[in-house]
Design an enzyme around this catalytic site. Structure first.
Site, short mmCIF file in Angstrom:
data_model
loop_
_atom_site.label_atom_id
_atom_site.label_comp_id
_atom_site.label_asym_id
_atom_site.label_seq_id
_atom_site.Cartn_x
_atom_site.Cartn_y
_atom_site.Cartn_z
N HIS A 157 -6.27 3.30 0.79
CA HIS A 157 -5.71 3.58 1.98
C HIS A 157 -6.48 4.76 2.26
CE1 HIS A 157 -2.83 3.51 5.65
NE2 HIS A 157 -3.68 4.68 5.97
N HIS A 174 -7.96 8.02 3.21
CA HIS A 174 -7.39 9.46 3.10
C HIS A 174 -8.43 10.57 2.96
CE1 HIS A 174 -7.16 8.11 -1.10
NE2 HIS A 174 -7.43 9.25 -1.42
N CYS A 203 0.87 -1.08 -0.13
CA CYS A 203 -0.06 -0.10 -0.19
C CYS A 203 0.97 1.23 -0.07
CB CYS A 203 -1.01 0.03 1.23
SG CYS A 203 -1.91 1.64 1.63
P1 AMP Z 1 -7.73 9.49 -4.44
O1 AMP Z 1 -8.08 9.88 -6.13
O2 AMP Z 1 -8.97 10.16 -3.54
O3 AMP Z 1 -7.73 8.21 -4.42
O4 AMP Z 1 -6.53 10.42 -4.05
C1 AMP Z 1 -5.38 9.79 -4.26
C2 AMP Z 1 -4.61 11.21 -4.13
O5 AMP Z 1 -3.19 10.81 -3.83
C3 AMP Z 1 -4.45 12.09 -5.50
O6 AMP Z 1 -4.70 13.15 -5.18
C4 AMP Z 1 -2.92 12.04 -5.64
O7 AMP Z 1 -2.43 13.12 -6.33
C5 AMP Z 1 -2.32 11.69 -4.38
N1 AMP Z 1 -1.07 10.86 -4.38
C6 AMP Z 1 -0.59 9.93 -5.10
N2 AMP Z 1 0.54 9.67 -4.80
C7 AMP Z 1 1.02 10.45 -4.04
C8 AMP Z 1 2.35 10.45 -3.18
N3 AMP Z 1 3.38 9.78 -3.53
N4 AMP Z 1 2.56 11.62 -2.56
C9 AMP Z 1 1.48 12.71 -2.16
N5 AMP Z 1 0.21 12.53 -3.00
C10 AMP Z 1 0.17 11.35 -3.88
ZN ZN Z 2 -2.48 1.16 3.71
#
Ligand code: AMP
Ligand code: ZN
Length: 114
Positions: A98, A100, A4
């Site tokens: 995960h 968020h 993850c």
């Molecule tokens: P969701 O589309 O709600 O699943 O959000 C996932 C979010 O994670 C998106 O806004 C991405 O820009 C962000 N994201 C993906 N990888 C990373 C990372 N390594 N560091 C910070 N944000 C990330």
């Molecule tokens: Zn996780």
């Protein structure tokens, strides 16, 4: 969970720009910000989404929203306000499984809703 992305950010295997941490949660900058301030809050214990969290470890909500409140107070964004968004599943376009919470702030976000 070993595969993850956000668990790896929690354990430091993958770097992030951390803006908040306490015993239970971290907040880090989204890689692709959708607002002047765009921070993701995640609990250190893995759940897949808010339904999984609500079913299996609902106290995590308290930890997450407490972290968001402290962050907002520390940065002063509690004064002008902020938005919290969470995506669940396919229709919402969830890409990281995960739980968020997106925290959007630092500018006028436009009205959301009717
Ligand atoms: P969701 O589309 O709600 O699943 O959000 C996932 C979010 O994670 C998106 O806004 C991405 O820009 C962000 N994201 C993906 N990888 C990373 C990372 N390594 N560091 C910070 N944000 C990330
Ligand atoms: Zn996780």
């Amino acid at each position: 969970m070993s595969d993850c992305l956000f668990c790896k950010i929690v354990d430091g295997t993958i770097p992030s720009s951390k803006v908040f941490e306490d015993d239970n949660v971290i907040g880090f900058k989204d890689l692709h910000p959708q607002a002047a301030i765009h921070v993701l809050f995640v609990h250190k214990k893995h759940t897949q989404d808010i339904n999984d969290l609500s079913k299996n470890d609902p106290n995590q909500f308290v930890d997450l929203f407490n972290g968001i409140r402290l962050f907002s107070e520390k940065n002063g964004v509690d004064k002008n306000g902020f938005r919290v968004v969470t995506n669940v599943g396919k229709h919402a376009g969830q890409t990281v499984f995960h739980t968020h919470l997106h925290v959007l702030a630092g500018e006028s976000l436009g009205h959301f809703g009717a």
